[in-house]
Design an enzyme around this catalytic site. Structure first.
Site, PDB file in Angstrom:
ATOM      1  N   ASP A 199       0.812  -1.219   0.000  1.00  0.00           N
ATOM      2  CA  ASP A 199       0.000   0.000   0.000  1.00  0.00           C
ATOM      3  C   ASP A 199       0.845   1.269   0.000  1.00  0.00           C
ATOM      4  OD1 ASP A 199       1.026  -0.106   2.545  1.00  0.00           O
ATOM      5  OD2 ASP A 199      -0.871   0.261   3.577  1.00  0.00           O
TER       6      ASP A 199
ATOM      7  N   GLU B 295       3.314   1.965   2.273  1.00  0.00           N
ATOM      8  CA  GLU B 295       3.876   2.285   3.590  1.00  0.00           C
ATOM      9  C   GLU B 295       5.378   2.005   3.606  1.00  0.00           C
ATOM     10  OE1 GLU B 295       3.341   0.448   8.020  1.00  0.00           O
ATOM     11  OE2 GLU B 295       1.491   0.886   6.906  1.00  0.00           O
TER      12      GLU B 295
ATOM     13  N   GLN C  45       6.689  28.134   1.196  1.00  0.00           N
ATOM     14  CA  GLN C  45       5.656  28.463   2.185  1.00  0.00           C
ATOM     15  C   GLN C  45       6.327  28.948   3.475  1.00  0.00           C
ATOM     16  OE1 GLN C  45       2.469  25.580   2.724  1.00  0.00           O
ATOM     17  NE2 GLN C  45       2.902  24.675   0.733  1.00  0.00           N
TER      18      GLN C  45
ATOM     19  N   HIS D 264      14.402  29.124   0.012  1.00  0.00           N
ATOM     20  CA  HIS D 264      13.716  30.142  -0.785  1.00  0.00           C
ATOM     21  C   HIS D 264      13.769  31.497  -0.080  1.00  0.00           C
ATOM     22  CE1 HIS D 264      11.150  31.512  -3.983  1.00  0.00           C
ATOM     23  NE2 HIS D 264      10.228  31.925  -3.148  1.00  0.00           N
TER      24      HIS D 264
ATOM     25  N   LYS E 224       8.335  42.440 -10.760  1.00  0.00           N
ATOM     26  CA  LYS E 224       7.191  41.712 -11.299  1.00  0.00           C
ATOM     27  C   LYS E 224       6.029  41.717 -10.322  1.00  0.00           C
ATOM     28  CE  LYS E 224       8.773  37.120  -9.755  1.00  0.00           C
ATOM     29  NZ  LYS E 224       9.325  35.834 -10.185  1.00  0.00           N
TER      30      LYS E 224
ATOM     31  N   ARG F 174       2.745  39.450  -9.295  1.00  0.00           N
ATOM     32  CA  ARG F 174       2.228  38.087  -9.433  1.00  0.00           C
ATOM     33  C   ARG F 174       0.753  38.029  -9.063  1.00  0.00           C
ATOM     34  NH1 ARG F 174       4.859  33.253  -9.741  1.00  0.00           N
ATOM     35  NH2 ARG F 174       6.863  34.139  -9.140  1.00  0.00           N
TER      36      ARG F 174
ATOM     37  N   THR G 184       7.992  25.814 -13.309  1.00  0.00           N
ATOM     38  CA  THR G 184       7.366  25.628 -14.626  1.00  0.00           C
ATOM     39  C   THR G 184       8.099  26.392 -15.714  1.00  0.00           C
ATOM     40  OG1 THR G 184       5.866  27.499 -14.313  1.00  0.00           O
ATOM     41  CG2 THR G 184       5.102  25.342 -13.543  1.00  0.00           C
TER      42      THR G 184
ATOM     43  N   GLY H  60       7.675  29.353 -16.629  1.00  0.00           N
ATOM     44  CA  GLY H  60       6.860  30.380 -17.269  1.00  0.00           C
ATOM     45  C   GLY H  60       7.394  31.774 -16.997  1.00  0.00           C
ATOM     46  N   THR H  61       7.667  32.067 -15.732  1.00  0.00           N
ATOM     47  CA  THR H  61       8.181  33.376 -15.346  1.00  0.00           C
ATOM     48  C   THR H  61       9.571  33.620 -15.921  1.00  0.00           C
ATOM     49  OG1 THR H  61       6.945  33.281 -13.265  1.00  0.00           O
ATOM     50  CG2 THR H  61       8.755  34.842 -13.375  1.00  0.00           C
TER      51      THR H  61
END
Length: 332
Positions: free
Chosen positions: A49, A51, A107, A140, A203, A205, A234, A236-237
Site C-alpha cells: 500500500d 507504507e 511556504q 527560498h 514583477k 504576481r 514551470t 513560465g516566469t
C-alpha cells in the site's frame, strides 16, 4: 561518521563519498582517516500500500549519521522522518540531515488568508523526530533558518555555478535578479565577477506560477545576461523574463537556478524560450526526468545543463567532522 542515502539522492550520495575519499587521502592525519567513506547500507522497504519501512543493515551505535535526502515529495519527507527515528532507536550519536533541496520552502509566511506555513511545519516535525542538524542549499527565504531549533548549515548555491560561468569567459556580463526576493542572491553572485553590472526585474504576481506584469530596472543593451534565482519550476516566469531582456537589447540570456523543480510544461517552455541555456544543480535528482511517466525515455532539452552540488556538500561534511570553519568553505 556514516553516510546513508535516501531513495531520492543515491547518485549524489555516491559522488559526495568519492569527494570525501579524496579529501581523506589529501589530509591523512584527520579524524576521518580511520573511516571507510562509502554509502552505508540502508534498505528502504515498502508495503504493497506504499507504507515505508527503513532498515539499517549495519550498526550506527555511537556514530555520527549523515543522511542525504532531498525532501521534494511527501514520500521523501516521510522516509526521512522514519530514518531519523530508526537511527535514534539504533543508538546513533547524532543525526545530520543533508537535504540539498528542502521542500515547502516557498511556504515561509502566510501570503493567503487562512493558509499554512509549510516550511515551519516541516522544521517542527524534523526536529521533533530527532534531527540534530541540517545541511541545505538555498532556502527560498533565508529567514527559514529561524524555524529550526537545531544548527542550520545554509550553503550558498552560487558556488555551484561560478566556475562554469568563468570557464566560458562570458564578456559584457550583467547579472539580473528576476524579482525583489532574488536581489541579495544576484548581488552576491556579482562579487565573483567584478567587471559585471547589475539589473533587476520588478514583477507583479497574480497567483503561484502566474505573472501579471514585468518591468526592467537597469540597462542590458548589448550585454550577456545571467539571471540568478534559487528555483526553476514551470519556467513560465523565467521564459517571460528572458524575452523581456532580449527585447530590451540583451545579446544573450542564460538562467541559473539552484533547484531544478521543472514541473508542468517546464521542458516545453524551455524549448520555446529565447534562453541560451538553463543551468540547474542536482539538488533534485535529474534521473526522474528521463521518462514520460509511462516508462518511455524522453531526452532532456538541449538547453538544460546540470552542474553537481556534490563538492560544496562534501566540503561542508568534511569541515564539520574535522572541526573546520564552514563559513570559509562557503564564502565567495
Amino acid at each position: 561518521m556514516k553516510i546513508f542515502s535516501g531513495t531520492g539522492s543515491k547518485e549524489l550520495t555516491k559522488s559526495i563519498c568519492e569527494i570525501l575519499k579524496k579529501q581523506q587521502l589529501k589530509y591523512s592525519s584527520t579524524v576521518m582517516v580511520d573511516e571507510e567513506i562509502t554509502p552505508g547500507k540502508l534498505k528502504i522497504d515498502k508495503f504493497s500500500d506504499g507504507e515505508i519501512l527503513p532498515l539499517f543493515q549495519e550498526s550506527v551505535r555511537d556514530h555520527d549519521v549523515f543522511f542525504v535526502q532531498t525532501t521534494n515529495s511527501s514520500d521523501n519527507i516521510m522516509e526521512t522522518l522514519l530514518v531519523i527515528d530508526a537511527a535514534k532507536r539504533a543508538g546513533c550519536k547524532s543525526f545530520t540531515l543533508v537535504s540539498p533541496f528542502q521542500g515547502y520552502s516557498r511556504q515561509d509566511k502566510t501570503d493567503h488568508l487562512r493558509s499554512s506555513i509549510g516550511s515551519k511545519v516541516l522544521a517542527d516535525i524534523l526536529t521533533t523526530a530527532g534531527m540534530n542538524r541540517i545541511i541545505t542549499i538555498d532556502f527560498h527565504a533565508s529567514a527559514i533558518q529561524g524555524f529550526y531549533n537545531v544548527p542550520v548549515i545554509h550553503l550558498n548555491g552560487n558556488k555551484i555555478f561560478i566556475d562554469y560561468i568563468k570557464e566560458n569567459h562570458i564578456e559584457d556580463l550583467t547579472i539580473v535578479a528576476p524579482d525583489q526576493g532574488a536581489v541579495k542572491r544576484a548581488s552576491d553572485f556579482c562579487k565573483a565577477f567584478p567587471d559585471s553590472t547589475f539589473a533587476m526585474i520588478n514583477k507583479k504576481r497574480i497567483k503561484p506560477n502566474e505573472i501579471h506584469s514585468m518591468e526592467l530596472v537597469g540597462d542590458v543593451t548589448g550585454r550577456n545576461v545571467v539571471i540568478v534565482d534559487d528555483m526553476a519550476d514551470t519556467l513560465g516566469t523565467m521564459c517571460k523574463a528572458a524575452e523581456l531582456l532580449m527585447n530590451k537589447g540583451a545579446k544573450s540570456v542564460r538562467c541559473i537556478a539552484t533547484h531544478g523543480v521543472l514541473s508542468g510544461k517546464a521542458f516545453e517552455n524551455l524549448d520555446k524560450s529565447v534562453m541560451t541555456e538553463l543551468l540547474v544543480s542536482d539538488t533534485i535528482n535529474p534521473s526522474k526526468f528521463m521518462d514520460d511517466g509511462f516508462g518511455t525515455p524522453v531526452p532532456l532539452p538541449n538547453k538544460l545543463k546540470y552542474i553537481s552540488c556534490d563538492n560544496i556538500i562534501a566540503k561542508s561534511i568534511w569541515g564539520l567532522v574535522n572541526k573546520k570553519s564552514i563559513h570559509e568553505l562557503n564564502a565567495i
